[in-house]
Design an enzyme around this catalytic site. Structure first.
Site, PDB file in Angstrom:
ATOM      1  N   ASN A 158       0.839  -1.215   0.000  1.00  0.00           N
ATOM      2  CA  ASN A 158       0.000   0.000   0.000  1.00  0.00           C
ATOM      3  C   ASN A 158       0.864   1.251   0.000  1.00  0.00           C
ATOM      4  O   ASN A 158       0.535   2.231  -0.669  1.00  0.00           O
ATOM      5  CB  ASN A 158      -0.963  -0.010   1.186  1.00  0.00           C
ATOM      6  N   ARG A 164       0.344  -2.237  14.953  1.00  0.00           N
ATOM      7  CA  ARG A 164       0.317  -1.926  16.377  1.00  0.00           C
ATOM      8  C   ARG A 164      -0.951  -1.136  16.675  1.00  0.00           C
ATOM      9  O   ARG A 164      -1.320  -0.241  15.898  1.00  0.00           O
ATOM     10  CB  ARG A 164       1.520  -1.065  16.788  1.00  0.00           C
ATOM     11  N   ASN A 197      -6.727   4.754   8.112  1.00  0.00           N
ATOM     12  CA  ASN A 197      -6.298   3.349   8.100  1.00  0.00           C
ATOM     13  C   ASN A 197      -6.987   2.650   6.942  1.00  0.00           C
ATOM     14  O   ASN A 197      -8.062   3.084   6.492  1.00  0.00           O
ATOM     15  CB  ASN A 197      -6.687   2.676   9.420  1.00  0.00           C
ATOM     16  N   HIS A 247      -8.360  -1.215   6.050  1.00  0.00           N
ATOM     17  CA  HIS A 247      -8.650  -2.483   6.712  1.00  0.00           C
ATOM     18  C   HIS A 247      -9.177  -3.468   5.670  1.00  0.00           C
ATOM     19  O   HIS A 247     -10.040  -3.110   4.856  1.00  0.00           O
ATOM     20  CB  HIS A 247      -9.688  -2.268   7.819  1.00  0.00           C
ATOM     21  N   SER A 289     -11.671  -1.404   3.182  1.00  0.00           N
ATOM     22  CA  SER A 289     -12.271  -0.136   3.609  1.00  0.00           C
ATOM     23  C   SER A 289     -11.185   0.830   4.054  1.00  0.00           C
ATOM     24  O   SER A 289     -10.269   0.444   4.781  1.00  0.00           O
ATOM     25  CB  SER A 289     -13.195  -0.355   4.819  1.00  0.00           C
ATOM     26  N   ASP A 327     -10.737  -0.417  14.510  1.00  0.00           N
ATOM     27  CA  ASP A 327     -11.417  -0.554  13.215  1.00  0.00           C
ATOM     28  C   ASP A 327     -12.864  -0.035  13.263  1.00  0.00           C
ATOM     29  O   ASP A 327     -13.748  -0.531  12.565  1.00  0.00           O
ATOM     30  CB  ASP A 327     -11.423  -2.027  12.737  1.00  0.00           C
ATOM     31  N   GLU A 332      -7.240  -2.459  -2.683  1.00  0.00           N
ATOM     32  CA  GLU A 332      -6.641  -1.556  -1.685  1.00  0.00           C
ATOM     33  C   GLU A 332      -5.747  -0.533  -2.375  1.00  0.00           C
ATOM     34  O   GLU A 332      -5.729   0.647  -2.015  1.00  0.00           O
ATOM     35  CB  GLU A 332      -5.814  -2.344  -0.667  1.00  0.00           C
TER      36      GLU A 332
HETATM   37  C1  GRF Z   1      -3.362  -4.720   3.980  1.00  0.00           C
HETATM   38  O1  GRF Z   1      -4.167  -5.807   3.644  1.00  0.00           O
HETATM   39  C2  GRF Z   1      -4.109  -3.752   4.851  1.00  0.00           C
HETATM   40  O2  GRF Z   1      -5.483  -3.714   4.601  1.00  0.00           O
HETATM   41  C3  GRF Z   1      -3.869  -4.278   6.229  1.00  0.00           C
HETATM   42  O3  GRF Z   1      -2.549  -4.758   6.209  1.00  0.00           O
HETATM   43  C4  GRF Z   1      -2.200  -5.130   4.891  1.00  0.00           C
HETATM   44  C5  GRF Z   1      -0.934  -4.420   4.546  1.00  0.00           C
HETATM   45  O4  GRF Z   1      -0.367  -4.833   3.340  1.00  0.00           O
HETATM   46  N1  GRF Z   1      -4.118  -3.251   7.206  1.00  0.00           N
HETATM   47  P1  GRF Z   1       0.891  -4.075   2.764  1.00  0.00           P
HETATM   48  O5  GRF Z   1       1.984  -4.096   3.821  1.00  0.00           O
HETATM   49  O6  GRF Z   1       0.483  -2.681   2.417  1.00  0.00           O
HETATM   50  O7  GRF Z   1       1.310  -4.864   1.559  1.00  0.00           O
END
Ligand code: GRF
Length: 224
Positions: A19, A95, A111, A113, A140, A149, A178
């Site tokens: 991400n 965390r 965030n 999720h 989301s 969350d 995502e």
């Molecule tokens: C993602 O699936 C995100 O939704 C969750 O942790 C994962 C992180 O993946 N919170 P990355 O490290 O961005 O590849």
């Protein structure tokens, strides 16, 4: 980049950082934000390489070196300060933040999720979705509040659960969406289109009565 007046953003990671990579790529392509710093609680986080490749300063703050959550969170706050971010983006940051941190960044803390919130809060969403025999899953982006969350959801994307899916296949399908919705939401924040109002979200001057849906609602963000 000198003279770059776009919204300064800090990204917090713990792992792979796919991400983060998507956020960096969208920024390089002209989105309304720039990533000014990356913090990781794990020295081995793969995402640190994405920060380095993009020339973004990264700092490791190892939670194991802190006696309690508040001390760790204070170290995070101190590490953020010199970079003067205006938004903090959690991207696979594993965390739980204390109220100390969440209150300091209230309304400016996002965030992502891996579920269609409010369904499947917490960890291991892909495994639990498969075990429950669900046919739909997703991701989301939400404002972070003190409940895990639980903050108001800005945008969601749905993916199907397909026959023969295992956790890895389903997780990969969720990741692809995502990587679309997180840069979108951060871009919106950078444009001044988003505001948290308690448990509600303002988007372009109106309160959302439900989270935006990617891609179905794209007229909402493409409209002039
Ligand atoms: C993602 O699936 C995100 O939704 C969750 O942790 C994962 C992180 O993946 N919170 P990355 O490290 O961005 O590849």
């Amino acid at each position: 980049m000198n003279g770059d007046t776009r919204l300064p953003v800090a990204v917090l990671i713990s792992g792979t950082g796919s991400n983060l990579k998507a956020l960096l790529e969208a920024s390089a392509a002209g989105a309304a934000y720039r990533v000014v710093t990356v913090l990781s609680n794990r020295p081995e986080a793969g995402g640190l390489a994405h920060a380095a490749a993009a020339g973004v300063p990264a700092t490791v703050i190892d939670h194991r070196r802190h006696p309690d959550r508040e001390s760790f969170d204070r170290a995070l706050l101190e590490a953020l300060a010199p970079h003067a971010p205006q938004l903090v983006v959690l991207a696979g940051f594993m965390r739980v933040l204390t109220p100390l941190f969440v209150r300091r960044w209230a309304g400016r803390l996002l965030n992502i999720h891996p579920s269609l919130l409010p369904a499947w809060r917490g960890l291991d969403t892909h495994r639990r979705v498969l075990a429950a025999g669900e046919r739909r899953h997703g991701a989301s982006v939400h404002f972070v509040t003190e409940g895990l969350d639980e903050g108001p959801v800005i945008v969601q994307a749905e993916v199907p659960v397909e026959d023969g899916d295992d956790e890895a296949r389903l997780a990969a399908r969720v990741h692809t969406v995502e990587h679309r919705i997180y840069p979108l939401a951060v871009d919106w924040f950078g444009r001044g289109w988003l505001r948290q109002d308690g448990d509600r979200v303002w988007f372009r001057g109106r309160i959302l009565d439900r989270p935006l849906r990617y891609p179905d609602d794209e007229a909402a963000w493409h409209a002039p």
